[in-house]
Structure formats: C-alpha cells, structure tokens
Scaffold this motif. Structure first.
Motif, PDB file in Angstrom:
ATOM      1  N   UNK A  14      37.078   6.987  63.142  1.00 38.18           N
ATOM      2  CA  UNK A  14      38.316   7.786  63.175  1.00 38.18           C
ATOM      3  C   UNK A  14      38.790   8.166  61.771  1.00 38.18           C
ATOM      4  N   UNK A  15      38.729   7.209  60.822  1.00 41.54           N
ATOM      5  CA  UNK A  15      39.245   7.506  59.476  1.00 41.54           C
ATOM      6  C   UNK A  15      38.291   8.409  58.694  1.00 41.54           C
ATOM      7  N   UNK A  16      37.028   8.467  59.113  1.00 39.95           N
ATOM      8  CA  UNK A  16      36.114   9.434  58.488  1.00 39.95           C
ATOM      9  C   UNK A  16      36.588  10.857  58.737  1.00 39.95           C
ATOM     10  N   UNK A  17      37.078  11.097  59.953  1.00 42.38           N
ATOM     11  CA  UNK A  17      37.542  12.459  60.252  1.00 42.38           C
ATOM     12  C   UNK A  17      39.063  12.591  60.099  1.00 42.38           C
ATOM     13  N   UNK A  18      39.740  11.474  59.813  1.00 42.10           N
ATOM     14  CA  UNK A  18      41.195  11.482  59.656  1.00 42.10           C
ATOM     15  C   UNK A  18      41.582  10.697  58.405  1.00 42.10           C
ATOM     16  N   UNK A  19      41.233  11.191  57.209  1.00 41.46           N
ATOM     17  CA  UNK A  19      41.502  10.427  55.985  1.00 41.46           C
ATOM     18  C   UNK A  19      42.989  10.107  55.804  1.00 41.46           C
ATOM     19  N   UNK A  20      43.885  10.935  56.352  1.00 41.28           N
ATOM     20  CA  UNK A  20      45.325  10.662  56.217  1.00 41.28           C
ATOM     21  C   UNK A  20      45.703   9.315  56.813  1.00 41.28           C
ATOM     22  N   UNK A 214      52.183  12.086  62.539  1.00 45.65           N
ATOM     23  CA  UNK A 214      51.957  13.108  61.516  1.00 45.65           C
ATOM     24  C   UNK A 214      50.993  14.128  62.105  1.00 45.65           C
ATOM     25  N   UNK A 215      51.033  15.350  61.576  1.00 49.43           N
ATOM     26  CA  UNK A 215      50.150  16.396  62.090  1.00 49.43           C
ATOM     27  C   UNK A 215      48.695  16.024  61.820  1.00 49.43           C
ATOM     28  N   UNK A 216      47.835  16.488  62.699  1.00 48.06           N
ATOM     29  CA  UNK A 216      46.415  16.162  62.585  1.00 48.06           C
ATOM     30  C   UNK A 216      45.831  16.687  61.270  1.00 48.06           C
ATOM     31  N   UNK A 217      44.836  15.952  60.777  1.00 42.95           N
ATOM     32  CA  UNK A 217      44.051  16.443  59.636  1.00 42.95           C
ATOM     33  C   UNK A 217      43.209  17.627  60.095  1.00 42.95           C
ATOM     34  N   UNK A 218      42.639  18.313  59.120  1.00 44.41           N
ATOM     35  CA  UNK A 218      41.693  19.385  59.450  1.00 44.41           C
ATOM     36  C   UNK A 218      40.356  19.057  58.812  1.00 44.41           C
ATOM     37  N   UNK A 219      39.288  19.495  59.442  1.00 40.47           N
ATOM     38  CA  UNK A 219      37.967  19.313  58.847  1.00 40.47           C
ATOM     39  C   UNK A 219      37.142  20.586  59.056  1.00 40.47           C
ATOM     40  N   UNK A 220      36.086  20.711  58.260  1.00 40.41           N
ATOM     41  CA  UNK A 220      35.251  21.903  58.345  1.00 40.41           C
ATOM     42  C   UNK A 220      34.258  21.723  59.488  1.00 40.41           C
ATOM     43  N   UNK A 222      31.118  23.473  61.516  1.00 36.83           N
ATOM     44  CA  UNK A 222      30.102  24.533  61.454  1.00 36.83           C
ATOM     45  C   UNK A 222      29.896  25.121  62.836  1.00 36.83           C
ATOM     46  N   UNK A 223      30.429  26.309  63.046  1.00 36.22           N
ATOM     47  CA  UNK A 223      30.224  27.030  64.292  1.00 36.22           C
ATOM     48  C   UNK A 223      28.977  27.911  64.161  1.00 36.22           C
ATOM     49  N   UNK A 224      28.503  28.410  65.302  1.00 29.66           N
ATOM     50  CA  UNK A 224      27.362  29.341  65.268  1.00 29.66           C
ATOM     51  C   UNK A 224      27.681  30.539  64.375  1.00 29.66           C
ATOM     52  N   UNK A 225      28.982  30.895  64.338  1.00 28.28           N
ATOM     53  CA  UNK A 225      29.381  32.070  63.560  1.00 28.28           C
ATOM     54  C   UNK A 225      29.703  31.728  62.102  1.00 28.28           C
ATOM     55  N   UNK A 226      29.665  30.450  61.734  1.00 28.98           N
ATOM     56  CA  UNK A 226      30.003  30.060  60.359  1.00 28.98           C
ATOM     57  C   UNK A 226      31.015  28.925  60.346  1.00 28.98           C
ATOM     58  N   UNK A 227      31.367  28.474  59.147  1.00 23.98           N
ATOM     59  CA  UNK A 227      32.253  27.313  58.997  1.00 23.98           C
ATOM     60  C   UNK A 227      33.719  27.710  59.143  1.00 23.98           C
ATOM     61  N   UNK A 228      34.479  26.892  59.884  1.00 20.47           N
ATOM     62  CA  UNK A 228      35.923  27.118  60.055  1.00 20.47           C
ATOM     63  C   UNK A 228      36.626  25.765  59.930  1.00 20.47           C
ATOM     64  N   UNK A 229      37.898  25.823  59.536  1.00 25.97           N
ATOM     65  CA  UNK A 229      38.693  24.598  59.422  1.00 25.97           C
ATOM     66  C   UNK A 229      39.448  24.377  60.744  1.00 25.97           C
ATOM     67  N   UNK A 230      39.244  23.201  61.341  1.00 29.56           N
ATOM     68  CA  UNK A 230      39.783  22.918  62.678  1.00 29.56           C
ATOM     69  C   UNK A 230      40.478  21.548  62.650  1.00 29.56           C
ATOM     70  N   UNK A 231      41.467  21.367  63.521  1.00 27.37           N
ATOM     71  CA  UNK A 231      42.172  20.087  63.564  1.00 27.37           C
ATOM     72  C   UNK A 231      41.267  18.956  64.066  1.00 27.37           C
ATOM     73  N   UNK A 232      41.422  17.810  63.434  1.00 29.54           N
ATOM     74  CA  UNK A 232      40.695  16.626  63.919  1.00 29.54           C
ATOM     75  C   UNK A 232      41.703  15.695  64.601  1.00 29.54           C
TER      76      UNK A 232
END
Ligand code: NI
Length: 269
Positions: A14-20, A214-220, A222-232
């Motif tokens: 969990x903390x790997x994708x939620x460093x906060x 607190x609001x969710x962290x975001x992480x990059x 990789x979608x088929x269409x390219x990289x996007x920042x999404x909530x974790x």
C-alpha cells in the motif's frame, strides 16, 4: 501467516503506491506516538463471483476473522461487509465493498467481464487475491474514461486492481491527539489536503464514529495510449466514541463511508 504478517505485507504494498501514508505515519511517530494502530483496512472489488467480497475475504477468514455486518450504498451502487478478528481485539477491522455491476449499464458490465475474462483464475488462489494488484494487462485509457463517466469506483478498480484502498489510523490509540480536529489541523499544517466532500469530518459523536481522510495520492499509469497520472490510495483517520454501555462503537456509518469513497475522485484532486 500471522495477522501481523498479513497486515505488514499489505502495508508494504500500500505505501509503495501511497507514499503519503508512510509520510503521515512518520509524522505521528516524530510527534511522540509510539504505536500507530489501524482502526480498519478497506478493499474494493467487483461483484463477479470470481472476485467478489467473499472471495477477497478468504485470507482474512483463514486468519481468524468473521463476518459482522453489511452496508448498502444505493447511489454509488455499492454493497459492503465488515469483518472482525474473533479473538484479537487489537487486529484492525476489515471493510470490503463491491460494485453492483448488474445495476449499471450493459457497457460497463461487459468491460468488467471482458477484463476479468483475460485473467487465468486457476493460477491465483482466493487467499492471494488481496495482494495481487491489477491482474490484467495494460489498461486502455478510453475504457478507463468510459468507466469513470459512470462509476469512479469502477475506473479506480480497473487501474489499481486488488489492494488495500486505505489504511485507517486509530486516533483513540494516539498518545498526542485527543480529537479528530487536532489530527486534521496537524495534517493540514503539514501540507496534506483533506477530502472535504460532505465536510472534513464525516460522522458526529452521536454517530459514535468520526472519520476524515487525506486525498488519494496519484501515480503514473501506463495505458495503451500512453502514461497518465491517476489516483491510487489514501490514508484515513477514525475516532470512536463510547456507546451507552461504555464500550466503543465498533461498526461503520454508511452515510460517512459514502463520502469517504470520494477520496479517490479524480475531480477532487
Ligand atoms: Ni474507511
């Protein structure tokens, strides 16, 4: 696996994708709190029989947990169950929700089914599922947005897969804080933004449970269409009040949880 090992493994993932969450835990420790106990840990899934609440609960049931109560979230089309450890009163509660896909569009149902159909479930035991994250290949951004238009929960799950959606600090067990307002002020002073949907504090002393997050962290991603920042994932805080019998309330309040779900909302970020 002991209950402690189970939650340690979930925390590490969990903390790997939620460093906060790790940062906030460190802040509490630096303030002089010797142990940061978890009130509950929450998970999300689909109602598909291959991955539904009861499948996801397997690892907890096998570790001494039992079913306690269920909750309905009609507007968000969610259903949830909470589980408690039969003997270890210090073990966190477990809250697992599922999306009621049959109440959503045929298009959403087919995206969920087609996505799950790409997974070979004969190679994934029910016990491991909770640690597995996203079991399917690279997500598609167009499908993500189609899901997002109908259910933020579905879109989040499509990208994040099976994991702890949030851990929750048990404020009652903190040494240096006596109220949820003190905790919220401390978080804000340290640069963390709270989920303000429905007010920063969900629930009242009369409900016997006050919660914030607190609001969710975001992480990059990789979608088929390219990289996007999404909530974790996000970190939550709970303060429980004693009931008439003097014991702390140990359930959940559906109307509060309803707003807490929005902590992963892309629009709030
Ligand atoms: Ni929660």
């Amino acid at each position: 696996m002991t209950t402690t090992q189970l939650f340690d493994q979930l925390w590490n993932e969990y903390t790997e994708r939620t460093p906060s969450a790790q940062k906030v835990k460190n802040l509490f420790e630096a303030q002089g709190n010797s142990t940061i106990a978890n009130d509950h840990v929450a998970f999300r899934t689909f109602d598909d029989p291959r991955v539904n609440i009861d499948v996801l609960a397997t690892t907890f049931i096998n570790n001494g947990y039992e079913y306690v109560a269920d909750y309905h979230f009609e507007k968000k089309k969610l259903y949830a169950k909470h589980f408690a450890h039969k003997t270890d009163k210090n073990a966190p509660l477990v809250f697992i929700s599922q999306l009621l896909t049959s109440e959503l569009s045929v298009e959403l149902q087919s995206i969920v089914k087609n996505t799950l159909d790409t997974v070979d479930f004969t190679t994934v035991s029910a016990e491991e599922l909770v640690f597995k994250g996203r079991l399917w290949d690279t997500p598609n951004f167009e499908l993500y947005n189609t899901l997002l238009n109908e259910s933020e929960y579905a879109a989040w799950l499509y990208v994040n897969g099976f994991c702890a959606n949030h851990f929750t600090v048990d404020i009652n067990k903190l040494d240096t804080f006596n109220t949820i307002i003190e905790v919220n002020n401390f978080l804000k002073e340290n640069g963390h933004e709270l989920n303000a949907s429905g007010g920063e504090i969900k629930g009242t002393p009369e409900d016997f449970l006050e919660q914030s997050s607190i609001l969710a962290d975001k992480f990059i991603v990789n979608f088929e269409e390219g990289a996007k920042e999404i909530t974790s994932c996000y970190y939550e805080f709970a303060f429980r009040h004693p009931m008439a019998n003097g014991e702390l309330f140990k359930g959940f309040i559906a109307s509060s949880a309803d707003k807490i779900f929005e902590s992963t909302d892309m629009v709030l970020q």
